[in-house]
Scaffold this active site. Sequence first.
Site, PDB file in Angstrom:
ATOM      1  N   VAL A 122      -4.729  -7.070   3.486  1.00  0.00           N
ATOM      2  CA  VAL A 122      -3.284  -7.131   3.313  1.00  0.00           C
ATOM      3  C   VAL A 122      -2.875  -6.304   2.092  1.00  0.00           C
ATOM      4  O   VAL A 122      -3.347  -6.547   0.976  1.00  0.00           O
ATOM      5  CB  VAL A 122      -2.815  -8.591   3.130  1.00  0.00           C
ATOM      6  CG1 VAL A 122      -1.306  -8.650   2.933  1.00  0.00           C
ATOM      7  CG2 VAL A 122      -3.244  -9.434   4.316  1.00  0.00           C
ATOM      8  N   CYS A 123      -2.012  -5.321   2.309  1.00  0.00           N
ATOM      9  CA  CYS A 123      -1.473  -4.461   1.249  1.00  0.00           C
ATOM     10  C   CYS A 123      -2.612  -3.825   0.452  1.00  0.00           C
ATOM     11  O   CYS A 123      -3.422  -3.098   1.013  1.00  0.00           O
ATOM     12  CB  CYS A 123      -0.510  -5.280   0.369  1.00  0.00           C
ATOM     13  SG  CYS A 123       0.428  -4.252  -0.779  1.00  0.00           S
TER      14      CYS A 123
END
Lengths: 294, 355
Positions: B145-146
């Site tokens: 994530v990110c």
Amino acid sequence: MNEQFLNMMRQWLDQLEQGQDHNAPEEAQSSFDTQTSSAHSDNPSHADLLYRLTRQSTQFCRFADELLSLHDDTGSVDSTQLLNTFRRHLDRLNQDWVMHSWTLPEQLGILLTLMTRETPQPASDLLTKLLQQLLNTLEPHTQPSRLAQLRRTLHQLEHFEQARECYLQQLTAINQTALEHLNQHLVKHPIDNLDALHQQWVDCYEQAYQQQLEQPEYLQAFGNLGNAAMALRHGWQQQLEQLYSACGWVTQTQYDALSQQHHELRRRVRVLERQMQQQATADTPPTRDMHDTD
Amino acid sequence: MTRIKLDPAGIQHQLQAHRQTLKQGLNTAAKLDIHHLPTPHRVLMHSGSVRLIQFLPTTPQQIRTPVLICYALVNRPWILDLSSQRSMIRNLLDAGVPVYLVDWGYPARCDRYLTLEDYLVDLLDRCVDHVRQDSHSEQINLMGVCQGGVLSLCYSALFPRKIRNLITLVTPVDTSSPRFQLNRLSQYIDAGLTTATYGNLPGALLNELFTALQPGRLGLQKRLAAAQQLDSEHAEHYLLMEQWLQDCPDLAGAALQEFIQLFFRDNALMSAQGFQLAGQTLNLGRVQMPVLNIFGSKDQLVPPESSIALGARIGSNDYTEAPVESGHIGVLNGRTALRTLPSLIQLWLKERDPA
């Protein structure tokens, strides 16, 4: 959250409601500051959160009060006066933003914030002068090495002030552009809704800000301010380290050196663990991974 | 001299109403007892501030290969499990996907020398091995994530045999995009001085940097709307979100400095020649497992073009893009994403799960 903190909030809001003149909201604000800080021992994170969420509302209410005081009998305001009021409001927000964005050494930060409230001239100018006077007084009685450190701090403070001025100029330019856009809008549309006025302002501001963000001068000013604040803090810490060392206390640098050694040992242990794991599973080939490509 | 028309009575009324709403909102907020209640889980591993978490299944398993979520070092992963009504993790469990999570925790001062290599080859690799062991699975599905997506791409290039499928969510790949403002805004900040001054970069400073991307909207508009939010039925969700936004851990100094240099200033993931990390020359051509790349079409932090650039660089022949019509946080916790993504992920994984 306990009843005590709830009561503090209520008191603050009551004061806020009563505060109709221009100074009252500030008094109410500082009262709220005092109350929330005394509530920290009860529920610090919740108090901090609510303070952060609502402190700009008080500044906005102050602006709205000022705006109301400007209208004449025909229900209109002079655009120059309006924009000047807005500009004052924005300058306060800018000062607040810059002081909160880059954490200076706590002692300096508090001093600068207090002095900004007290004097119209840049607070760090005043602080620099005070420190220079202090240096002059100390000079005959202080070790040269200690004096050199203090001079470095003074120099860093001056550098920070220059960077802050430069960055505030950038913010002022953004505000100016945004105010011109807002003015063009207001000439055509009467102000009959505070929220709409505010929304319009945010739109104008974001447009001007995003344009400025494209400019290398803005990025440079932003970076310089951050670097100047950090250099000041770093120099301040080095002075503290010398004091700690003189008292026979462990300094942060010594603690960091131990941490570094700890991490080096941890890495060696990890390599050994891997080697043992590979030996233990020598008969069954391990999953191919980065080590296969060595 | 131009005069602007004003409705003093209306404005006075609005001002009173604003104060009243603020008062009521604070009353409501003060009475609420806001605590994050995570989905039931157990901790499989502890190492320093890092924890490996296994979420307990809520339904019979539909996917054999477990998903390990590698969250960013920035912010905390509980945005993926904000509340029982708003939880990507719970929805994945409900879709029969076994879920594990790397919680990086809060780095302490002594963690300032943790490098990217430590995060990848030591901490993340340990977590991957634990999940493989716990799930009796030779491989795992990695979901980054990110910033965790960047770490996951690097890990997949380092340990390709351990990863069956890779899912990236709102992951910055090409940071040279003119709309990637975070890179532009931080370009003159001296990363070395940051580490020398703070050791670890304080999370609060990082939050200020995020706010500086849109100060009018994030710093002013949002704060003034707070009173209305606090005085509404959504107050609890709003406060939870605000708590999450403020819950920003410090970033380990050495790893941060490397990350900025490699992925921001050198735009390393886009380099055809590759980049040096963990003693190897890595490039995305080594990522050959199936990849699902999820991004927000309205993402202003990681603009879509920054994520989409992945498709042109990876070595995988099985590459799927999945845009979600939302912003950065919306992909992780928005209603649209929570409704559509868990089933999309489950289906995509099922098609690639061993028979």
